[in-house]
Every structure is written in C-alpha cells, then in structure tokens.
Design a protein around this motif. Structure first.
Motif, PDB file in Angstrom:
ATOM      1  N   LEU A 128       0.863  -1.226   0.096  1.00 18.86           N
ATOM      2  CA  LEU A 128      -0.026   0.068   0.132  1.00 18.86           C
ATOM      3  C   LEU A 128       0.835   1.259   0.024  1.00 18.86           C
ATOM      4  O   LEU A 128       0.480   2.261  -0.735  1.00 18.86           O
ATOM      5  N   LYS A 129       1.943   1.222   0.762  1.00 12.70           N
ATOM      6  CA  LYS A 129       2.653   2.231   0.912  1.00 12.70           C
ATOM      7  C   LYS A 129       3.554   2.793  -0.566  1.00 12.70           C
ATOM      8  O   LYS A 129       3.880   3.803  -0.938  1.00 12.70           O
ATOM      9  N   GLN A 130       3.750   1.435  -1.291  1.00  9.19           N
ATOM     10  CA  GLN A 130       4.424   1.586  -2.395  1.00  9.19           C
ATOM     11  C   GLN A 130       3.576   2.158  -3.363  1.00  9.19           C
ATOM     12  O   GLN A 130       4.055   3.030  -4.387  1.00  9.19           O
ATOM     13  N   ARG A 131       2.347   1.789  -3.429  1.00 10.80           N
ATOM     14  CA  ARG A 131       1.326   2.338  -4.313  1.00 10.80           C
ATOM     15  C   ARG A 131       0.942   3.813  -4.255  1.00 10.80           C
ATOM     16  O   ARG A 131       0.843   4.625  -5.069  1.00 10.80           O
ATOM     17  N   MET A 146      -6.739   9.157   2.936  1.00 11.55           N
ATOM     18  CA  MET A 146      -5.564   9.486   3.563  1.00 11.55           C
ATOM     19  C   MET A 146      -5.694  11.213   4.199  1.00 11.55           C
ATOM     20  O   MET A 146      -6.526  11.948   3.395  1.00 11.55           O
ATOM     21  N   ASP A 147      -5.438  11.464   5.421  1.00 15.61           N
ATOM     22  CA  ASP A 147      -5.768  12.789   5.887  1.00 15.61           C
ATOM     23  C   ASP A 147      -4.518  13.482   5.477  1.00 15.61           C
ATOM     24  O   ASP A 147      -3.706  13.059   4.609  1.00 15.61           O
ATOM     25  N   HIS A 156       1.209  14.956   3.770  1.00 16.20           N
ATOM     26  CA  HIS A 156       2.315  15.524   3.688  1.00 16.20           C
ATOM     27  C   HIS A 156       3.458  14.801   3.717  1.00 16.20           C
ATOM     28  O   HIS A 156       4.508  14.997   3.407  1.00 16.20           O
ATOM     29  N   GLU A 157       3.170  13.598   4.563  1.00 18.63           N
ATOM     30  CA  GLU A 157       4.196  12.742   4.723  1.00 18.63           C
ATOM     31  C   GLU A 157       4.801  11.981   3.298  1.00 18.63           C
ATOM     32  O   GLU A 157       5.974  11.907   3.008  1.00 18.63           O
ATOM     33  N   VAL A 158       3.614  11.665   2.590  1.00 15.93           N
ATOM     34  CA  VAL A 158       4.118  11.211   1.189  1.00 15.93           C
ATOM     35  C   VAL A 158       4.666  12.031   0.279  1.00 15.93           C
ATOM     36  O   VAL A 158       5.746  11.636  -0.358  1.00 15.93           O
ATOM     37  N   GLN A 181       8.405  12.370   1.263  1.00 12.97           N
ATOM     38  CA  GLN A 181       9.224  11.112   1.153  1.00 12.97           C
ATOM     39  C   GLN A 181       9.446  11.514  -0.494  1.00 12.97           C
ATOM     40  O   GLN A 181      10.749  10.821  -0.958  1.00 12.97           O
ATOM     41  N   LEU A 182       8.479  11.798  -1.309  1.00  6.97           N
ATOM     42  CA  LEU A 182       8.726  11.899  -2.687  1.00  6.97           C
ATOM     43  C   LEU A 182       9.949  12.855  -3.085  1.00  6.97           C
ATOM     44  O   LEU A 182      10.546  12.704  -3.876  1.00  6.97           O
ATOM     45  N   GLN A 183       9.736  14.146  -2.215  1.00  7.18           N
ATOM     46  CA  GLN A 183      10.744  15.432  -2.394  1.00  7.18           C
ATOM     47  C   GLN A 183      12.108  14.708  -1.875  1.00  7.18           C
ATOM     48  O   GLN A 183      12.941  15.010  -2.660  1.00  7.18           O
TER      49      GLN A 183
END
Length: 206
Positions: A107-110, A120-121, A126-128, A131-133
C-alpha cells in the motif's frame, strides 16, 4: 595420570565382556537421554546382547517411534513431524503478521506512485509528499554525480585518441592576389617577355 588407550577388539574373557557390556550400555542410554532432553528429539535405542537378551531405551513411546521409522522406510522420505500446538500457534501468528506487513508495504508503494490516496488525511499526504521530495533530491544528486563521472571518462577517451593523431605545426593559409598596375600605359608583348608565369603550389609557412 590419564587413562590408557583401549584397543577396540573382542573381549575373550566372558566375565570382563559382561561387565564392559553393562557399563557401555548404561553410558549409551545416558547419552541418548541427554540428546532427547537437550535437543527435544525423539530417540530410541535397542540392544541385543550376545545371549539374545533385549535392552531398550526410548525418550517417548517406543511403539510410536518404531511406527514412524517403518513409515520412513516405506516412503523413502523423511518423516513428517507434527508440530506442537504452542509452536503451531506461534508460527500462525508470525505468518499473519508477515502477511499484514507485506500488505502495508504494498500500500505504501502504491501511495508513493500516486495511487490509493483516497482516505488519507492531510498529515499523511504531507508525509508522502516529503518522502517523494527526498527521493527526487537523491535521484538528482545521483544523476549529477553520474554525469560528472561520465564526463571524466569521456575526457580521458578524447585525450587517449589524441595520442594517435599526427601533430601539425603548419597550416594552410588562404592566398589573395592583388593586381596593382605599375603604370597606366598600355603594355605590349615585349613587356611580358621576362615575366614568370609559372604557378607555384605548396604550403605556406608563416
């Protein structure tokens, strides 16, 4: 002072043979018991003396062990040991935990790929994004390092190929011919008698 080395061969004296048999049998049964306790193994030992008397030791039921032994001989495979209830429950809990962990990572990978974001709240989004940045920054940094490494390799290849090219200290300069008449008078055939009309070709050396 240590004991002397005993030569392994048949004991001719019957009394000595019987005493040795009793001692060795007791020692063998003791080692079998220790093996069963220390390693939680099912151990069975059967001994027939020279007079035909049978002695046996088993860590559990002898009949059960012999049945397993016979099944092993028939199938030519290792016997299937049934796990104990407490061990079976522990393995089941571990398997369930691993399945849940695998699903969570999937799920985290998707989500990192921009999928399954519904539900998702704001904090999770913001956390995703963070991590992407961070991942993008690492990719750019690595890309820059790789480009610099490739540039160094290419420069070395260019310098290497230059060694096989001939070095030239001369160059071909363009020539321009300016026709400037010395006089304005009309020239006749006699005037060109001593002139050099040959064409000179070659390199121009500065």
């Amino acid at each position: 002072m240590g004991r002397g080395k005993i030569e392994i061969e048949k004991i001719e004296n019957k009394n000595a043979r019987q005493v040795t048999f009793s001692k060795r049998r007791a020692g063998l049964f003791k080692k079998a018991h220790e093996l069963a306790v220390l390693c939680e193994a099912d151990v069975a030992v059967i001994i027939f003396s020279c007079t035909g008397k049978m002695f046996e030791f088993s860590s559990t039921d002898m009949k059960t062990i012999l049945e397993r032994y016979n099944k092993c001989l028939e199938s030519k495979q290792s016997p299937v040991v049934q796990p104990k209830p407490e061990n079976q429950k522990q393995e089941s809990d571990e398997n369930e935990f691993l399945k849940q962990e695998i699903e969570r990572l999937k799920l985290k990978q998707r989500q990192l790929l921009g999928k399954d974001l519904i539900g998702m709240d704001l904090q999770e989004l913001h956390e995703v994004e963070r991590q992407l940045q961070e991942g993008l920054l690492c990719v750019k940094t690595r890309k820059g390092e790789r480009l610099m490494d490739d540039n160094v390799i290419w420069r070395k290849q260019v310098e290497h190929f230059k060694l096989f090219l001939p070095s030239t200290n001369y160059y071909l300069a363009p020539h321009s011919i300016d026709y400037l008449p010395e006089t304005t008078r009309n020239l006749g055939p006699e005037d060109y008698k001593d002139s050099d009309t040959s064409l000179l070709l070659g390199y121009f050396f500065p």
